[in-house]
Structure formats: C-alpha cells, structure tokens
Motif scaffolding. Structure first.
Motif, PDB file in Angstrom:
ATOM      1  N   VAL A   1      76.912   1.131   2.172  1.00 25.47           N
ATOM      2  CA  VAL A   1      76.614   1.352   3.591  1.00 25.47           C
ATOM      3  C   VAL A   1      75.295   2.116   3.751  1.00 25.47           C
ATOM      4  O   VAL A   1      74.457   1.762   4.595  1.00 25.47           O
ATOM      5  N   SER A   2      75.089   3.147   2.942  1.00 27.18           N
ATOM      6  CA  SER A   2      73.887   3.978   3.059  1.00 27.18           C
ATOM      7  C   SER A   2      72.621   3.192   2.742  1.00 27.18           C
ATOM      8  O   SER A   2      71.614   3.288   3.462  1.00 27.18           O
ATOM      9  N   LEU A   3      72.664   2.397   1.674  1.00 24.96           N
ATOM     10  CA  LEU A   3      71.497   1.575   1.323  1.00 24.96           C
ATOM     11  C   LEU A   3      71.185   0.570   2.427  1.00 24.96           C
ATOM     12  O   LEU A   3      70.011   0.345   2.754  1.00 24.96           O
ATOM     13  N   SER A   4      72.205  -0.032   3.002  1.00 26.73           N
ATOM     14  CA  SER A   4      71.990  -1.015   4.069  1.00 26.73           C
ATOM     15  C   SER A   4      71.317  -0.376   5.282  1.00 26.73           C
ATOM     16  O   SER A   4      70.381  -0.938   5.860  1.00 26.73           O
ATOM     17  N   ILE A   5      71.770   0.812   5.651  1.00 22.46           N
ATOM     18  CA  ILE A   5      71.218   1.499   6.829  1.00 22.46           C
ATOM     19  C   ILE A   5      69.768   1.901   6.605  1.00 22.46           C
ATOM     20  O   ILE A   5      68.892   1.611   7.439  1.00 22.46           O
ATOM     21  N   THR A   6      69.496   2.559   5.490  1.00 20.70           N
ATOM     22  CA  THR A   6      68.142   3.080   5.252  1.00 20.70           C
ATOM     23  C   THR A   6      67.126   1.961   5.058  1.00 20.70           C
ATOM     24  O   THR A   6      65.990   2.050   5.546  1.00 20.70           O
ATOM     25  N   LEU A   7      67.514   0.907   4.352  1.00 16.40           N
ATOM     26  CA  LEU A   7      66.587  -0.211   4.148  1.00 16.40           C
ATOM     27  C   LEU A   7      66.269  -0.907   5.465  1.00 16.40           C
ATOM     28  O   LEU A   7      65.116  -1.253   5.733  1.00 16.40           O
ATOM     29  N   THR A   8      67.285  -1.120   6.288  1.00 24.78           N
ATOM     30  CA  THR A   8      67.059  -1.773   7.585  1.00 24.78           C
ATOM     31  C   THR A   8      66.111  -0.956   8.459  1.00 24.78           C
ATOM     32  O   THR A   8      65.160  -1.494   9.048  1.00 24.78           O
ATOM     33  N   LEU A   9      66.352   0.337   8.531  1.00 19.61           N
ATOM     34  CA  LEU A   9      65.508   1.198   9.373  1.00 19.61           C
ATOM     35  C   LEU A   9      64.079   1.274   8.848  1.00 19.61           C
ATOM     36  O   LEU A   9      63.115   1.265   9.629  1.00 19.61           O
ATOM     37  N   SER A  10      63.918   1.332   7.527  1.00 28.87           N
ATOM     38  CA  SER A  10      62.562   1.422   6.964  1.00 28.87           C
ATOM     39  C   SER A  10      61.779   0.135   7.206  1.00 28.87           C
ATOM     40  O   SER A  10      60.564   0.167   7.449  1.00 28.87           O
ATOM     41  N   LEU A  11      62.469  -1.020   7.176  1.00 30.98           N
ATOM     42  CA  LEU A  11      61.797  -2.294   7.425  1.00 30.98           C
ATOM     43  C   LEU A  11      61.451  -2.481   8.901  1.00 30.98           C
ATOM     44  O   LEU A  11      60.623  -3.335   9.244  1.00 30.98           O
ATOM     45  N   ILE A  12      62.067  -1.700   9.770  1.00 34.19           N
ATOM     46  CA  ILE A  12      61.732  -1.736  11.201  1.00 34.19           C
ATOM     47  C   ILE A  12      60.566  -0.799  11.515  1.00 34.19           C
ATOM     48  O   ILE A  12      59.588  -1.181  12.180  1.00 34.19           O
ATOM     49  N   PHE A  13      60.641   0.447  11.014  1.00 32.47           N
ATOM     50  CA  PHE A  13      59.681   1.462  11.433  1.00 32.47           C
ATOM     51  C   PHE A  13      58.357   1.432  10.655  1.00 32.47           C
ATOM     52  O   PHE A  13      57.354   1.932  11.159  1.00 32.47           O
ATOM     53  N   THR A  14      58.353   0.835   9.466  1.00 26.14           N
ATOM     54  CA  THR A  14      57.086   0.737   8.732  1.00 26.14           C
ATOM     55  C   THR A  14      56.077  -0.148   9.467  1.00 26.14           C
ATOM     56  O   THR A  14      54.927   0.263   9.684  1.00 26.14           O
ATOM     57  N   PRO A  15      56.457  -1.363   9.899  1.00 22.88           N
ATOM     58  CA  PRO A  15      55.507  -2.157  10.695  1.00 22.88           C
ATOM     59  C   PRO A  15      55.133  -1.503  12.019  1.00 22.88           C
ATOM     60  O   PRO A  15      53.989  -1.633  12.485  1.00 22.88           O
TER      61      PRO A  15
END
Length: 514
Positions: A85-99
């Motif tokens: 669950v933690s990996l899914s949340i952090t990866l999703t958020l990082s792929l949104i906020f980096t761009p």
C-alpha cells in the motif's frame, strides 16, 4: 544495551559522519559559487522539501509505527500489505507532482522568488522526488523492524557519492553562471540519492522475509484496512510536516520581499539569505543528527511500550532522550558561540554568519528538544496536536519575520529572530502536550546546574583562547580551545551528575575504563 539505544547510537554515528561530509559539500559549494550562489540554492531547496513531504504523505513514520506493532505480534502478512500500500501511494503521488513542478517552475521563479535565476536549480531537483519516495518506504520498514544499520549506511553512501561528484559538476557549470553551478549541485544530490536507493533496495531484498511481488494487486486490494491505519497516522503527521514545509517554502519569499521593503536590492537579499541559511544555520542545525536519531528510534520504542501499557518505560525513554539532547546540544551551543568567528573563517574563508551564530545559538537548545517530543506525539497518536502546535509556530514565525526583517534597523537579523521565535513556541507547545499524556518529573535543579556550567565553560574558554593561546597559530589554537572546552564541559557535567557513570559505560570505547 537496549535495542532502542543501540539503534539510536548507530544512527547517531552515521548521522555525525553524514553531517561532516555534508559540511564538506557545503564548504566546496560556498567557496566555488559564493554567497549569492548559496542563496539561490537555499531559496529553492524548501520547494523540494515541500514536494517531498506531499509525496511521502507522512508514510515513513506511519510505516515505522505499524510495522513495529505488527512485528511485535508476529503478523508478517500485515507487514507485507503495509509495504504494498505504501509503495503504491508514494509512487503515484511522485509521478503526479514531479511533472507539476517542471510545469510551474518558470512561474515560481518569476513571480514568487525575487530572483528569476532560481528556475535552474528548481528544474535540476525534479528527478530526486520519485527516488526519495521509494527509499522512504524501505527506510520506514527497516526502522519499524528496529534495524537501523541499512538506513545509516545508505545515508553515508549518498554523501560519499555526492561529495565525489559535486566539485566536478559545480566546477563545470561555474563558467556559465552561478545559477547553472547551483543547478549542478542539485544534480550531484540527485545522483547521490539514487545510489542510496539502490543500496536500500539491495539491503531490503537481502534481509526481508516476505515477497511483495507475489500477487501485488491482490495484496493492494486486501490492504484497505492497512491503508486506513496508515492514513490515520500519516495524514495528521503530514499535516504537521506540511505546515512546517509550507512555512519553510514561504520563508525565503517573505524574507526577500521584506528585505526589499527595507531597501535591500534583490541581489543583496539573495546573498544575505545565503549567509543566514547556507552558512550560519547549518552549523546551528548540526546537533540535529542526534535528535533525528533519537526521534527515529523513539517512535517504534514508545509505540511498543504504549501498546503494552508500560508507562514507566515510556517516561524513562523520553527522559533519557531529553537529557541526552540537553547534554549534546549544550556542548554544541557553547562551542559554536565561543568559536563562531574562527569556525566560519576556517570553513568559508569569511567571518560572515558568525554574528548570526552568536545571536541564535542559545535559543537552539529548544530546537534540539523538538525532535524527540514530536516523535513521542506521533507514537502516542497525538499527531493532530502536533499539527496544531506546528501551525501556530509557523504562523507566528512568518509574522515575526515580516515585522522585523522589513525594518531597516533589523534587516536580515529580523529573519533569524523570527526563526527562533517559531522554534521556541513549537517546542514549548509540544512539551505541554506530552505532559498531558505522560506524567513527567521536571528536574529544575538539573537545568540550573546546566545553565551555570555553560556560562562557566564559555567564559573560561574565551579567556583561554583570546589571552593565553593568542600567540599560537589559528588552527592549533582552535583545536586546543575546542578540546579544552569539551573536557571541561563533560567534567563539570559529570561532577553535577548530569552525565552518569551508567551513561559512560554504554559507550563502547569508554566502558572498559569503568
């Protein structure tokens, strides 16, 4: 030695070495790009930390807490679901906020920061966001298991790689302008974090007893309960961190715009902010490697004791951590106050920033207490209270900065005073909140003796350094003065029983003498 203290000591040792290597990096950067370049770097760094806070969502602390609790009852399946669950949340958020950061970087540099050159370090920092997002999850897992060695080694590796690359990257970019040199420093940081992640992933693969790849989506679906638990801890924690990060994000904006009101030009404001945040504050924050290490170890230790209703153990561990912060923080404060000028000259080739250190150092004792208190609040599920305390402190800090820094008689010193006002207020609020949950004895006599010892040690060392050691060259003179101060400080603390024989026996190289 308890697992709590052993883990804390491992992180302290690694943290100390990491901070020393970090100072080498700062010295190289400062000498190559100067105050203005450091100012550009430090003005954009809070933006990076804000984005990282958003992508992490407070999960590292929540992972540490829940993994510790699940491990205590032998529920390995729950640990597996927590990781998925933690990996899914952090990866999703990082792929949104980096761009998003890439898109809005021009707007940030043009409208919010007073110096448009900040766009280059802003763009250079973006690759580090997903890297830290993944490594934070793995680090939280190890901390929950109270296995501090992998996190400690990864920190050292990151600094070694960074220090190996930074001179090359910065030196290559300097001819193109200090803004490109500041961006080069950011790129070196990105590569250092990447190497740290690679090691953390290797350590995780080697030490873990679970296979998170097996039925990943199935585990994610089953992890609804774990997601709720994670968010119950992480969201209030994120709120508290977010307030701090937002205040830090707005800090360079408020400072530079206040200095403009006071009649300071944009370039000079950038330089002054660089001296305050790039020269002086890093030295004042140096002992925080101790408080961070204690805080990291306190979360699972207090959580475990709280789950078992061992309230005496909770108080003992907190008192132990606070006394350790007082002793080590006091040594740092006295050393920095007495030797501010020679230290700044030695590191940066200039005494600029020494006045900031002398002005702010005594107040930073409150900062050294703040980390363990924050950790206890998180472990006791009082993250909401920590959020309220941080919000009040952040708001007051920005108000004081604007009120003082915009006046010519204060200028950049008003920004420094605003920072310490916020630190003191948050620490006192945290302490008052902890007292409501954990009844503690406050040893007033201990603090009276501590204050007296600091005055005696400081006055004696100044007399020795400025009069008796005056003919000696600066470097050996500084070394002798610092050794004398440390020995005198520890001797008086031992005589006043602020440092006890039991404490010394815990130190591997000292215990054989007792």
């Amino acid at each position: 030695m308890s697992t709590f203290l052993k883990g804390a000591l491992i992180l302290m040792a690694a943290g100390f070495i990491t901070r020393i290597l970090g100072f080498v990096n700062r010295i190289v950067i400062a000498r190559m790009i100067g105050e203005e370049g450091v100012g550009l770097f430090m003005m954009t760094f809070p933006t990076l930390m804000l984005i990282i806070t958003i992508t992490q969502m407070g999960l590292p602390v929540a992972i540490s807490k829940l993994v510790a609790e699940a491990t205590a009852v032998g529920d390995h399946s729950k640990v597996k679901r927590i990781l998925v669950v933690s990996l899914s949340i952090t990866l999703t958020l990082s792929l949104i906020f980096t761009p998003l950061l890439i898109v809005f970087a021009p707007m940030l540099s043009e409208y919010l920061f007073t110096d448009p050159r900040t766009i280059y370090p802003l763009l250079a920092m973006t690759p580090i966001i997903p890297i830290i997002a993944i490594s934070s999850v793995i680090r939280g897992y190890f901390q929950g298991k109270q296995q501090m060695r992998p996190a400690a080694i990864s920190q050292l590796l990151e600094q070694v790689v960074r220090i190996g690359l930074i001179a090359t990257f910065v030196g290559t970019m300097v001819p193109y302008g200090i803004e490109y040199a500041a961006a080069g420093a950011m790129v070196a940081s990105v590569i250092g974090e990447l190497c740290s992640l690679i090691y953390m992933f290797y350590a995780f693969k080697r030490k873990k007893k679970i296979r998170i790849r097996h039925q990943f989506l199935g585990q994610l679906v089953k992890g609804k309960g774990e997601m709720k638990e994670l968010f119950s801890v992480s969201l209030p924690t994120t709120g508290s961190q977010m307030i701090g990060r937002l205040a830090w994000f707005f800090e360079p904006i408020v400072v530079t715009k206040s200095l403009l009101i006071a009649g300071v030009t944009a370039g000079v404001a950038t330089s002054q902010y660089g001296v305050l945040t790039g020269y002086a504050l890093p030295l004042l924050f140096l002992p925080s490697f101790i408080t961070v290490s204690l805080s990291t170890s306190l979360v699972p230790a207090i959580s475990e004791a709280y789950a078992k209703k061992h309230f005496k153990t909770m108080e003992h561990r907190l008192q132990e951590a606070l006394r350790f912060c007082l002793v080590t923080g006091g040594l740092s404060v006295v050393l920095l106050y007495v030797f501010a000028d020679p230290l700044m000259e030695l590191m940066y080739g200039s005494t600029k920033g020494a006045d900031f250190i002398k002005l702010l150092a005594p107040f930073f004792l409150f900062f050294y207490y703040q980390g363990p208190l924050q950790a206890v609040l998180q472990a006791l599920d009082l993250a909401k209270a920590a959020l309220i305390n941080s919000t009040i402190g952040a708001g007051v800090k920005l108000i004081v900065i604007f009120a003082l820094a915009s006046r010519p008689e204060f200028g950049i010193y008003g920004a420094g005073l605003g920072i310490v006002v916020g630190i003191i207020l948050v620490t006192l609020l945290h302490f008052a909140t902890v007292l409501k949950k954990i009844p503690m004895t406050i040893y007033v006599r201990q603090y009276v003796w501590f204050t007296l010892i600091c005055f005696i040690v400081g006055f004696t060392t100044i007399e020795l350094y400025e009069n008796f050691l005056n003919p000696i060259p600066v470097l050996p003179r500084l070394f002798i003065g610092m050794v004398f101060l440390t020995i005198l400080y520890l001797t008086l603390l031992y005589a006043a029983r602020l440092v006890k024989k039991e404490d010394l026996k815990r130190v591997p190289f000292v215990k054989k003498f007792f």
